[in-house]
Design an enzyme around this catalytic site. Sequence first.
Site, mmCIF file in Angstrom:
data_model
loop_
_atom_site.group_PDB
_atom_site.id
_atom_site.type_symbol
_atom_site.label_atom_id
_atom_site.label_comp_id
_atom_site.label_asym_id
_atom_site.label_seq_id
_atom_site.Cartn_x
_atom_site.Cartn_y
_atom_site.Cartn_z
ATOM 1 N N TYR A 294 -3.489 21.238 -4.327
ATOM 2 C CA TYR A 294 -3.390 22.011 -3.083
ATOM 3 C C TYR A 294 -2.987 23.446 -3.396
ATOM 4 O O TYR A 294 -1.916 23.705 -3.941
ATOM 5 C CB TYR A 294 -2.358 21.348 -2.176
ATOM 6 C CG TYR A 294 -2.425 21.767 -0.735
ATOM 7 C CD1 TYR A 294 -3.133 21.008 0.187
ATOM 8 C CD2 TYR A 294 -1.759 22.889 -0.263
ATOM 9 C CE1 TYR A 294 -3.186 21.352 1.530
ATOM 10 C CE2 TYR A 294 -1.798 23.249 1.067
ATOM 11 C CZ TYR A 294 -2.512 22.481 1.959
ATOM 12 O OH TYR A 294 -2.554 22.823 3.283
ATOM 13 N N TYR A 338 -10.091 26.591 3.781
ATOM 14 C CA TYR A 338 -8.750 26.062 4.039
ATOM 15 C C TYR A 338 -8.862 25.029 5.154
ATOM 16 O O TYR A 338 -8.887 25.356 6.335
ATOM 17 C CB TYR A 338 -7.802 27.187 4.443
ATOM 18 C CG TYR A 338 -6.392 26.710 4.732
ATOM 19 C CD1 TYR A 338 -5.593 26.212 3.715
ATOM 20 C CD2 TYR A 338 -5.861 26.773 6.022
ATOM 21 C CE1 TYR A 338 -4.302 25.780 3.960
ATOM 22 C CE2 TYR A 338 -4.564 26.349 6.272
ATOM 23 C CZ TYR A 338 -3.797 25.852 5.249
ATOM 24 O OH TYR A 338 -2.514 25.418 5.501
#
Length: 385
Positions: A294, A338
């Site tokens: 991430y 995102y």
Amino acid sequence: MSGSTLGGRAAVVGIGATAFTKDSGRSELALAAEAVRAALADAGLGPGDVDGMVTFTMDTSPEITVAQAAGIGELSFFSRVHYGGGAACATVQQAALAVAAGVAEVVVCYRAFNERSGRRFGAGAVRREPTAEGVALGWVMPFGLLTPASWVAMAARRYLHAYGLEPEVFGHVAVTARRHAAANPAAYFHRRPITLADHAASRWIAEPLRLLDCCQETDGGQALVVTSTERARTLRHPPAVITAAAQGAGRAQEQMTGFYRDGLTGLPETAVVARRLWADSGLRPSDIDVGILYDHFTPYVLMQLEEFGFCAPGEGGAFVASGALPLNTHGGQLGEAYLHGMNGIAEAVRQLRGTSVNQVPGTARVLVTAGTGVPTSGLILGADG
């Protein structure tokens, strides 16, 4: 720590997404429904096969509403996971738990938002109802720590100081992500790689973070379909087996403002997840073929590598620069989109299928992580057999 009995009992069998844009001109519900339908089509399943749905607490499109919009009928399981991007891998864990327990047979995990044209999470604290967890912000906001970038900058500054490093070390993460995004037609930054010099020349956002240390904001949707490994073997694609799944919160955990726990150079919540994944899977870092970490902010990618044991504390930048572990082969959230990490799980599935645009030959095991600085989650996905 006792081992989990979940591993190997469920698999990801479908992935689907909308286009990743900056101004979708569509509702978040429409994006969610499109992604769900695409994931089901990819799996070779129909809306009538689905009996479970999982999403994020932050999602504006509830499970029953998305089910209705996608033509899905009765549900026997529906669930949401809190803590923003920390929920990504936990949605798959929830689905796998439901399947393994016999509560549901086919579960769809989804995430959809207009995060560029609508609510911009990067804007930080907004008007909200008072909550117990929100009290922590009262200790930092009066001093100007108002956005995620500013909260992460505190830890990033301490990390650099503790290990005698300069901000340029974060550039290796950004360059790697953008190199992979440049080859990915689905990525927002397709055909737009960057150099370390580009990173170093980008403007400050919150020192020591520059613009190219921060993920983008995206409009779009991503969905995943989870079912039993046994059923998965009868479907269209080779299963991406859920080898291990875990959630983690550390002591004195807060949401991105954990400045009062011991040390600021690591991610205790990631350490919880790492210990569980390694224990449950019986694997170690050298067994991982691809890492999907991430990357909302580059410093936390380095810290994740260190917490998982790929390298020693302070050596994350050099490790990324070495190319020893193929990292974020879709371009990550810095380069592709995102979507609170859900697009990263889809990339892990593609790597195991052998269909990634940046395919790593012989990929059999992929580590996927979720948002850090918050209670988080992680997965190890593996090839069947």
